[in-house]
Design an enzyme around this catalytic site. Structure first.
Site, PDB file in Angstrom:
ATOM      1  N   SER A  32       0.815  -1.275   0.004  1.00  0.00           N
ATOM      2  CA  SER A  32       0.135  -0.080   0.122  1.00  0.00           C
ATOM      3  C   SER A  32       0.863   1.291  -0.070  1.00  0.00           C
ATOM      4  O   SER A  32       0.332   2.418  -0.374  1.00  0.00           O
ATOM      5  CB  SER A  32      -0.950  -0.028   1.179  1.00  0.00           C
ATOM      6  OG  SER A  32      -0.163  -0.467   2.433  1.00  0.00           O
ATOM      7  N   ARG A  33       2.025   0.833   0.438  1.00  0.00           N
ATOM      8  CA  ARG A  33       2.983   2.310   0.440  1.00  0.00           C
ATOM      9  C   ARG A  33       4.384   2.136   0.265  1.00  0.00           C
ATOM     10  O   ARG A  33       4.612   0.709   0.163  1.00  0.00           O
ATOM     11  CB  ARG A  33       2.853   2.808   2.010  1.00  0.00           C
ATOM     12  CG  ARG A  33       1.489   3.566   2.421  1.00  0.00           C
ATOM     13  CD  ARG A  33       1.480   4.115   3.818  1.00  0.00           C
ATOM     14  NE  ARG A  33       1.453   2.882   5.014  1.00  0.00           N
ATOM     15  CZ  ARG A  33       1.961   2.765   5.947  1.00  0.00           C
ATOM     16  NH1 ARG A  33       2.999   3.797   6.109  1.00  0.00           N
ATOM     17  NH2 ARG A  33       1.863   1.736   6.657  1.00  0.00           N
ATOM     18  N   VAL A  91      -0.226 -10.111   7.914  1.00  0.00           N
ATOM     19  CA  VAL A  91       0.710 -11.101   7.642  1.00  0.00           C
ATOM     20  C   VAL A  91       1.157 -11.879   8.719  1.00  0.00           C
ATOM     21  O   VAL A  91       1.562 -12.869   8.963  1.00  0.00           O
ATOM     22  CB  VAL A  91       1.827 -10.635   6.990  1.00  0.00           C
ATOM     23  CG1 VAL A  91       1.608 -10.111   5.453  1.00  0.00           C
ATOM     24  CG2 VAL A  91       2.782  -9.716   7.709  1.00  0.00           C
ATOM     25  N   ASN A 135       7.611  -8.194   1.736  1.00  0.00           N
ATOM     26  CA  ASN A 135       8.092  -6.929   1.915  1.00  0.00           C
ATOM     27  C   ASN A 135       7.458  -6.260   3.397  1.00  0.00           C
ATOM     28  O   ASN A 135       8.230  -5.424   3.677  1.00  0.00           O
ATOM     29  CB  ASN A 135       7.507  -5.900   0.744  1.00  0.00           C
ATOM     30  CG  ASN A 135       7.693  -4.556   1.019  1.00  0.00           C
ATOM     31  OD1 ASN A 135       9.031  -4.028   1.066  1.00  0.00           O
ATOM     32  ND2 ASN A 135       6.759  -3.744   1.310  1.00  0.00           N
ATOM     33  N   SER A 180      17.311  -6.301   5.468  1.00  0.00           N
ATOM     34  CA  SER A 180      17.697  -5.059   5.648  1.00  0.00           C
ATOM     35  C   SER A 180      19.163  -5.160   6.067  1.00  0.00           C
ATOM     36  O   SER A 180      19.672  -6.171   6.604  1.00  0.00           O
ATOM     37  CB  SER A 180      16.917  -4.638   7.087  1.00  0.00           C
ATOM     38  OG  SER A 180      17.678  -3.169   7.485  1.00  0.00           O
ATOM     39  N   TYR A 219      14.119  -5.490  15.479  1.00  0.00           N
ATOM     40  CA  TYR A 219      14.114  -5.328  14.081  1.00  0.00           C
ATOM     41  C   TYR A 219      15.298  -6.228  13.415  1.00  0.00           C
ATOM     42  O   TYR A 219      15.328  -6.946  12.307  1.00  0.00           O
ATOM     43  CB  TYR A 219      14.274  -3.745  13.560  1.00  0.00           C
ATOM     44  CG  TYR A 219      14.242  -3.481  12.071  1.00  0.00           C
ATOM     45  CD1 TYR A 219      12.984  -3.581  11.460  1.00  0.00           C
ATOM     46  CD2 TYR A 219      15.184  -3.476  11.400  1.00  0.00           C
ATOM     47  CE1 TYR A 219      12.520  -3.276  10.174  1.00  0.00           C
ATOM     48  CE2 TYR A 219      15.202  -2.956   9.863  1.00  0.00           C
ATOM     49  CZ  TYR A 219      13.909  -2.848   9.553  1.00  0.00           C
ATOM     50  OH  TYR A 219      13.733  -2.623   7.957  1.00  0.00           O
ATOM     51  N   ALA A 225      17.074  -8.615  14.761  1.00  0.00           N
ATOM     52  CA  ALA A 225      17.094 -10.059  14.912  1.00  0.00           C
ATOM     53  C   ALA A 225      15.966 -10.713  13.600  1.00  0.00           C
ATOM     54  O   ALA A 225      16.285 -11.785  13.341  1.00  0.00           O
ATOM     55  CB  ALA A 225      16.645 -10.365  16.438  1.00  0.00           C
ATOM     56  N   LYS A 238      15.244  -9.292  10.768  1.00  0.00           N
ATOM     57  CA  LYS A 238      15.796  -9.067   9.564  1.00  0.00           C
ATOM     58  C   LYS A 238      16.878 -10.226   9.393  1.00  0.00           C
ATOM     59  O   LYS A 238      17.008 -10.670   8.027  1.00  0.00           O
ATOM     60  CB  LYS A 238      16.422  -7.797   9.189  1.00  0.00           C
ATOM     61  CG  LYS A 238      15.275  -6.839   8.930  1.00  0.00           C
ATOM     62  CD  LYS A 238      14.004  -7.090   8.012  1.00  0.00           C
ATOM     63  CE  LYS A 238      13.113  -5.860   7.827  1.00  0.00           C
ATOM     64  NZ  LYS A 238      12.020  -6.149   6.783  1.00  0.00           N
ATOM     65  N   ILE A 298      16.275   4.015   2.982  1.00  0.00           N
ATOM     66  CA  ILE A 298      15.232   4.303   1.659  1.00  0.00           C
ATOM     67  C   ILE A 298      14.127   5.445   2.104  1.00  0.00           C
ATOM     68  O   ILE A 298      13.608   5.278   3.117  1.00  0.00           O
ATOM     69  CB  ILE A 298      14.597   3.095   1.323  1.00  0.00           C
ATOM     70  CG1 ILE A 298      15.701   1.918   1.016  1.00  0.00           C
ATOM     71  CG2 ILE A 298      13.739   3.288  -0.099  1.00  0.00           C
ATOM     72  CD1 ILE A 298      16.582   2.150   0.229  1.00  0.00           C
TER      73      ILE A 298
HETATM   74  P1  NDP Z   1       6.493   1.670   5.310  1.00  0.00           P
HETATM   75  O1  NDP Z   1       6.118   1.866   6.808  1.00  0.00           O
HETATM   76  O2  NDP Z   1       6.269   2.702   4.381  1.00  0.00           O
HETATM   77  O3  NDP Z   1       5.266   0.719   4.699  1.00  0.00           O
HETATM   78  C1  NDP Z   1       4.955  -0.455   5.527  1.00  0.00           C
HETATM   79  C2  NDP Z   1       4.114  -1.432   4.614  1.00  0.00           C
HETATM   80  O4  NDP Z   1       3.766  -2.635   5.310  1.00  0.00           O
HETATM   81  C3  NDP Z   1       2.757  -0.940   4.544  1.00  0.00           C
HETATM   82  O5  NDP Z   1       2.318  -1.246   3.204  1.00  0.00           O
HETATM   83  C4  NDP Z   1       1.915  -1.405   5.629  1.00  0.00           C
HETATM   84  O6  NDP Z   1       0.452  -1.426   5.424  1.00  0.00           O
HETATM   85  C5  NDP Z   1       2.510  -2.783   5.354  1.00  0.00           C
HETATM   86  N1  NDP Z   1       2.361  -3.671   6.925  1.00  0.00           N
HETATM   87  C6  NDP Z   1       2.883  -3.281   8.168  1.00  0.00           C
HETATM   88  N2  NDP Z   1       2.364  -4.241   9.003  1.00  0.00           N
HETATM   89  C7  NDP Z   1       1.988  -5.351   8.208  1.00  0.00           C
HETATM   90  C8  NDP Z   1       1.086  -6.460   8.727  1.00  0.00           C
HETATM   91  N3  NDP Z   1       1.299  -6.831   9.762  1.00  0.00           N
HETATM   92  N4  NDP Z   1       0.284  -7.096   7.741  1.00  0.00           N
HETATM   93  C9  NDP Z   1       0.599  -6.730   6.534  1.00  0.00           C
HETATM   94  N5  NDP Z   1       1.082  -5.372   5.930  1.00  0.00           N
HETATM   95  C10 NDP Z   1       1.560  -4.938   6.896  1.00  0.00           C
HETATM   96  O7  NDP Z   1       7.666   0.538   5.119  1.00  0.00           O
HETATM   97  P2  NDP Z   1       8.887   0.781   4.045  1.00  0.00           P
HETATM   98  O8  NDP Z   1       8.186   1.115   2.574  1.00  0.00           O
HETATM   99  O9  NDP Z   1       9.726   1.735   4.514  1.00  0.00           O
HETATM  100  O10 NDP Z   1       9.441  -0.603   4.349  1.00  0.00           O
HETATM  101  C11 NDP Z   1       9.156  -1.785   3.402  1.00  0.00           C
HETATM  102  C12 NDP Z   1      10.222  -3.085   3.969  1.00  0.00           C
HETATM  103  O11 NDP Z   1      11.405  -2.708   3.663  1.00  0.00           O
HETATM  104  C13 NDP Z   1       9.919  -3.263   5.328  1.00  0.00           C
HETATM  105  O12 NDP Z   1      10.108  -4.742   5.564  1.00  0.00           O
HETATM  106  C14 NDP Z   1      11.255  -2.912   5.808  1.00  0.00           C
HETATM  107  O13 NDP Z   1      11.538  -3.343   6.970  1.00  0.00           O
HETATM  108  C15 NDP Z   1      12.119  -2.771   4.771  1.00  0.00           C
HETATM  109  N6  NDP Z   1      13.210  -1.859   4.704  1.00  0.00           N
HETATM  110  C16 NDP Z   1      13.031  -0.529   4.878  1.00  0.00           C
HETATM  111  C17 NDP Z   1      13.879   0.299   4.869  1.00  0.00           C
HETATM  112  C18 NDP Z   1      13.834   1.667   5.038  1.00  0.00           C
HETATM  113  O14 NDP Z   1      14.849   2.784   4.935  1.00  0.00           O
HETATM  114  N7  NDP Z   1      12.654   2.428   4.385  1.00  0.00           N
HETATM  115  C19 NDP Z   1      15.471  -0.034   4.904  1.00  0.00           C
HETATM  116  C20 NDP Z   1      15.409  -1.362   5.013  1.00  0.00           C
HETATM  117  C21 NDP Z   1      14.753  -2.420   4.889  1.00  0.00           C
HETATM  118  P3  NDP Z   1      -0.649  -0.435   5.836  1.00  0.00           P
HETATM  119  O15 NDP Z   1      -0.371   0.713   4.785  1.00  0.00           O
HETATM  120  O16 NDP Z   1      -1.955  -0.900   5.525  1.00  0.00           O
HETATM  121  O17 NDP Z   1      -0.120  -0.074   6.984  1.00  0.00           O
END
Ligand code: NDP
Length: 246
Positions: free
Chosen positions: A13-14, A63, A89, A141, A154, A156, A158, A187
């Protein structure tokens, strides 16, 4: 005409997940968008996907809940006839130093970031085996490789995802299913926007390329690992981090 492939992207979604979903649509895949609660944002991702002339499906699913995960996979398989690319993701942070980290915050991050990926893999495993082809891509990550003060939960989770990736890669290799991890650095998304400006600037100065990455930078790596050219790559961790982890 070759059959269109189907991708399931969690947390689409984001942020990074949305960029991945849109990029896979651009590559010609139908895409299932899994989200936790942000319906409007998920529907916006679906509209972005459909601009590429492919189909999308929004599925609300926590999830970390094995039953919801199972139902979501069933729904996607019923709609699209199977899954060719699984991208785990979805992820959350609940940062604190160990001394002040609540037990439930440690647990919650593990349940979402690690168990969540395990449930999705378990629920798609059988159909991947039957198809004798497929791609599983786990978004880990650099924290899972390097550790990070304030992120014991986090990091642990990852790091756990990397062990999960390599084990699944070994289990499914003979079935022509690859499983790889991507380790993003910093990111630009809602997740990092929530950090204090000082922390963000400090982090940026540590990156050899001196800038944060974008969701599209990660999506490009996913498109590669999901594509035909990556057919002989499995069990690997690809850092997409502007040189942070070296
Ligand atoms: P955001 O916080 O921008 O988005 C998180 C997304 O995960 C949203 O779509 C959210 O849905 C969804 N989500 C959260 N919890 C659940 C759940 N229990 N079930 C289903 N969906 C869920 O995160 P990022 O885009 O920044 O990160 C994406 C991935 O990349 C993550 O795994 C993060 O750990 C990893 N990452 C990010 C980094 C960064 O710098 N941004 C660096 C390294 C890794 P909703 O919109 O409905 O809440």
């Amino acid at each position: 005409m070759e059959k269109r492939r189907t991708a399931l992207v969690t947390g689409a979604s984001r942020g990074i997940g949305r960029a991945i979903a849109v990029r896979l649509a651009k590559e010609g895949c139908n895409v299932a968008v899994i989200y936790a609660g942000n319906k409007e944002a998920a529907e916006e991702t679906c509209r972005m996907i459909e601009q590429y002339g492919v189909e999308s499906l929004c599925v609300c699913c926590d999830v970390s809940n094995p039953e919801q995960s199972k139902r979501a996979v069933q729904k996607v398989c019923e709609s699209f006839g199977g899954i060719d690319i699984l991208v785990n993701n979805a992820g959350i942070v609940k940062d604190a130093l160990v001394l002040s980290m609540k037990e439930e915050d440690f647990q919650k991050v593990l349940e979402t970031n690690l168990n969540g990926a395990f449930y999705m893999i378990k629920n798609t495993y059988h159909q991947f085996m039957k198809k004798r082809q497929g791609r599983i891509i786990n978004i880990s990550s650099v924290s899972g490789l390097m550790g990070n003060a304030g992120q014991a939960n986090y990091a642990a989770a990852k790091a756990g995802m990397i062990g999960l990736t390599k084990s699944v890669a070994k289990e499914l290799a003979a079935r022509n299913v690859t499983c790889n991890a991507i380790a993003p650095g910093f990111i630009q998304t809602d997740m990092t926007a929530a950090l204090p400006a000082k922390v963000r600037e400090g982090a940026e100065s540590q990156i050899p390329m001196k800038r944060m990455g974008t969701g599209e930078d990660i999506a490009a790596a996913v498109a590669f690992l999901a594509g035909e050219e990556a057919r002989y790559i499995t069990g690997q961790v690809l850092c997409v981090d502007g040189g942070l982890n070296m």
